[in-house]
Design an enzyme around this catalytic site. Structure first.
Site, PDB file in Angstrom:
ATOM      1  N   SER A 136      -8.049  -5.768   9.073  1.00 39.04           N
ATOM      2  CA  SER A 136      -8.277  -6.809  10.100  1.00 39.04           C
ATOM      3  C   SER A 136      -7.755  -8.200   9.740  1.00 39.04           C
ATOM      4  O   SER A 136      -7.882  -9.114  10.553  1.00 39.04           O
ATOM      5  CB  SER A 136      -9.759  -6.933  10.508  1.00 39.04           C
ATOM      6  OG  SER A 136     -10.149  -5.850  11.328  1.00 39.04           O
ATOM      7  N   THR A 137      -7.172  -8.371   8.545  1.00 36.66           N
ATOM      8  CA  THR A 137      -6.782  -9.738   8.155  1.00 36.66           C
ATOM      9  C   THR A 137      -5.356 -10.114   8.541  1.00 36.66           C
ATOM     10  O   THR A 137      -4.897 -11.211   8.212  1.00 36.66           O
ATOM     11  CB  THR A 137      -6.921  -9.943   6.628  1.00 36.66           C
ATOM     12  OG1 THR A 137      -6.013  -9.056   5.944  1.00 36.66           O
ATOM     13  CG2 THR A 137      -8.334  -9.692   6.169  1.00 36.66           C
ATOM     14  N   GLY A 138      -4.650  -9.217   9.217  1.00 38.35           N
ATOM     15  CA  GLY A 138      -3.292  -9.530   9.646  1.00 38.35           C
ATOM     16  C   GLY A 138      -3.278  -9.846  11.131  1.00 38.35           C
ATOM     17  O   GLY A 138      -3.811 -10.871  11.571  1.00 38.35           O
ATOM     18  N   TYR A 175      -5.035  -8.785  13.371  1.00 37.50           N
ATOM     19  CA  TYR A 175      -6.361  -8.870  13.982  1.00 37.50           C
ATOM     20  C   TYR A 175      -7.127 -10.141  13.605  1.00 37.50           C
ATOM     21  O   TYR A 175      -8.248 -10.361  14.080  1.00 37.50           O
ATOM     22  CB  TYR A 175      -7.179  -7.614  13.693  1.00 37.50           C
ATOM     23  CG  TYR A 175      -6.747  -6.408  14.523  1.00 37.50           C
ATOM     24  CD1 TYR A 175      -5.725  -6.513  15.461  1.00 37.50           C
ATOM     25  CD2 TYR A 175      -7.367  -5.171  14.390  1.00 37.50           C
ATOM     26  CE1 TYR A 175      -5.328  -5.427  16.229  1.00 37.50           C
ATOM     27  CE2 TYR A 175      -6.982  -4.075  15.159  1.00 37.50           C
ATOM     28  CZ  TYR A 175      -5.959  -4.212  16.076  1.00 37.50           C
ATOM     29  OH  TYR A 175      -5.574  -3.135  16.832  1.00 37.50           O
ATOM     30  N   GLY A 229       2.657  -4.541  10.518  1.00 36.72           N
ATOM     31  CA  GLY A 229       1.886  -4.694   9.286  1.00 36.72           C
ATOM     32  C   GLY A 229       1.793  -3.405   8.480  1.00 36.72           C
ATOM     33  O   GLY A 229       2.790  -2.709   8.280  1.00 36.72           O
ATOM     34  N   VAL A 230       0.589  -3.098   8.027  1.00 36.59           N
ATOM     35  CA  VAL A 230       0.344  -1.905   7.216  1.00 36.59           C
ATOM     36  C   VAL A 230       0.755  -0.639   7.982  1.00 36.59           C
ATOM     37  O   VAL A 230       1.394   0.266   7.435  1.00 36.59           O
ATOM     38  CB  VAL A 230      -1.155  -1.836   6.841  1.00 36.59           C
ATOM     39  CG1 VAL A 230      -1.514  -0.501   6.224  1.00 36.59           C
ATOM     40  CG2 VAL A 230      -1.524  -2.981   5.900  1.00 36.59           C
ATOM     41  N   ASP A 231       0.376  -0.590   9.239  1.00 36.33           N
ATOM     42  CA  ASP A 231       0.659   0.565  10.089  1.00 36.33           C
ATOM     43  C   ASP A 231       2.172   0.846  10.139  1.00 36.33           C
ATOM     44  O   ASP A 231       2.617   1.982   9.929  1.00 36.33           O
ATOM     45  CB  ASP A 231       0.137   0.226  11.490  1.00 36.33           C
ATOM     46  CG  ASP A 231      -0.208   1.449  12.306  1.00 36.33           C
ATOM     47  OD1 ASP A 231      -0.158   2.564  11.764  1.00 36.33           O
ATOM     48  OD2 ASP A 231      -0.545   1.270  13.495  1.00 36.33           O
ATOM     49  N   ILE A 289       0.833  -1.204   0.000  1.00 37.73           N
ATOM     50  CA  ILE A 289       0.000   0.000   0.000  1.00 37.73           C
ATOM     51  C   ILE A 289       0.868   1.255   0.000  1.00 37.73           C
ATOM     52  O   ILE A 289       0.444   2.297  -0.496  1.00 37.73           O
ATOM     53  CB  ILE A 289      -0.990  -0.043   1.189  1.00 37.73           C
ATOM     54  CG1 ILE A 289      -2.120   0.951   0.956  1.00 37.73           C
ATOM     55  CG2 ILE A 289      -0.301   0.207   2.519  1.00 37.73           C
ATOM     56  CD1 ILE A 289      -3.457   0.445   1.319  1.00 37.73           C
ATOM     57  N   ASN A 326      -4.211   0.819  14.772  1.00 35.25           N
ATOM     58  CA  ASN A 326      -4.822   0.374  16.025  1.00 35.25           C
ATOM     59  C   ASN A 326      -5.289   1.620  16.765  1.00 35.25           C
ATOM     60  O   ASN A 326      -4.944   2.743  16.375  1.00 35.25           O
ATOM     61  CB  ASN A 326      -3.869  -0.491  16.850  1.00 35.25           C
ATOM     62  CG  ASN A 326      -2.601   0.238  17.177  1.00 35.25           C
ATOM     63  OD1 ASN A 326      -2.635   1.316  17.778  1.00 35.25           O
ATOM     64  ND2 ASN A 326      -1.465  -0.304  16.764  1.00 35.25           N
TER      65      ASN A 326
END
Ligand code: ADP
Length: 172
Positions: free
Chosen positions: A125-127, A129, A34-36, A13, A26
């Site tokens: 939410s797929t990582g 979470y 992850g993305v964050d 991304i 979060n």
């Protein structure tokens, strides 16, 4: 207003050139994995500085799950990062799908407020979470298809082949 055409790409991304990049944040807004982690690493310290200011001003207890808020995109090739907090999926009890849908809806609402026309989403939410990919893809695609917006492209950016296949399976 109408609904936004959907596109899929496989990749990171942080490599997207769009008006707004959505962060699977979060509720602390102070970074994570992850993305964050990738967004803060590639976007630089300006994003975190604005997140801290948001915590101080409006979200003393954190950004609630299912809501969305925008900051600068720092050095990313975008004008804004829209931070949204996905629900955690528990193996024993599942997760609240209305909150996952809300992430997509609220992010598009914020995008409209900003005037963003092109928006890149990760598979929220797929990582960390834990949300099962197929189910998350279904909720993501259904929600975007049912949300009125002035956005002209919703681009789902899928990190691996499994995620890409799950989203591709929802498009027809
Ligand atoms: P959450 O905490 O909402 O589960 P994560 O960031 O842990 O968010 O993961 C969400 C999804 O994004 C996962 O499918 C993960 O594989 C994927 N992902 C991780 N890094 C990137 C990236 N740089 N670009 C796009 N997707 C990513």
């Amino acid at each position: 207003m109408t609904t936004a055409p959907l596109t899929l790409v496989r990749g990171s991304i942080t490599d997207q050139s769009v008006d707004a990049i959505v962060n699977a944040a979060n509720s602390s807004l102070l970074g994570g994995g992850g993305v964050d982690g990738a967004i803060h690493r590639n976007g630089g310290p300006e994003i975190l500085a604005e997140c801290r200011a948001l915590r101080a001003a409006r979200y003393g207890r954190g950004l609630p799950t299912g809501q969305a808020v925008a900051t600068t995109a720092g050095r990313l090739d975008a004008r804004w990062v829209i931070h949204t907090v996905g629900p955690v999926y528990e193996v024993s009890t599942g997760g609240d799908h209305t909150l996952l849908a809300s992430c997509y809806r609220e992010s598009l609402r914020v995008a409209d407020e900003l005037g963003a026309r092109t928006v890149a989403f990760p598979a929220i939410s797929t990582g960390a979470y834990g949300w099962p990919m197929e189910d998350a893809a279904r909720i993501a695609v259904e929600t975007v298809r049912n949300t009125e917006t002035a956005v002209t492209e919703v681009r789902f950016v899928l990190f691996d082949e499994r995620a890409y296949a799950a989203f591709a399976g929802q498009l027809h």
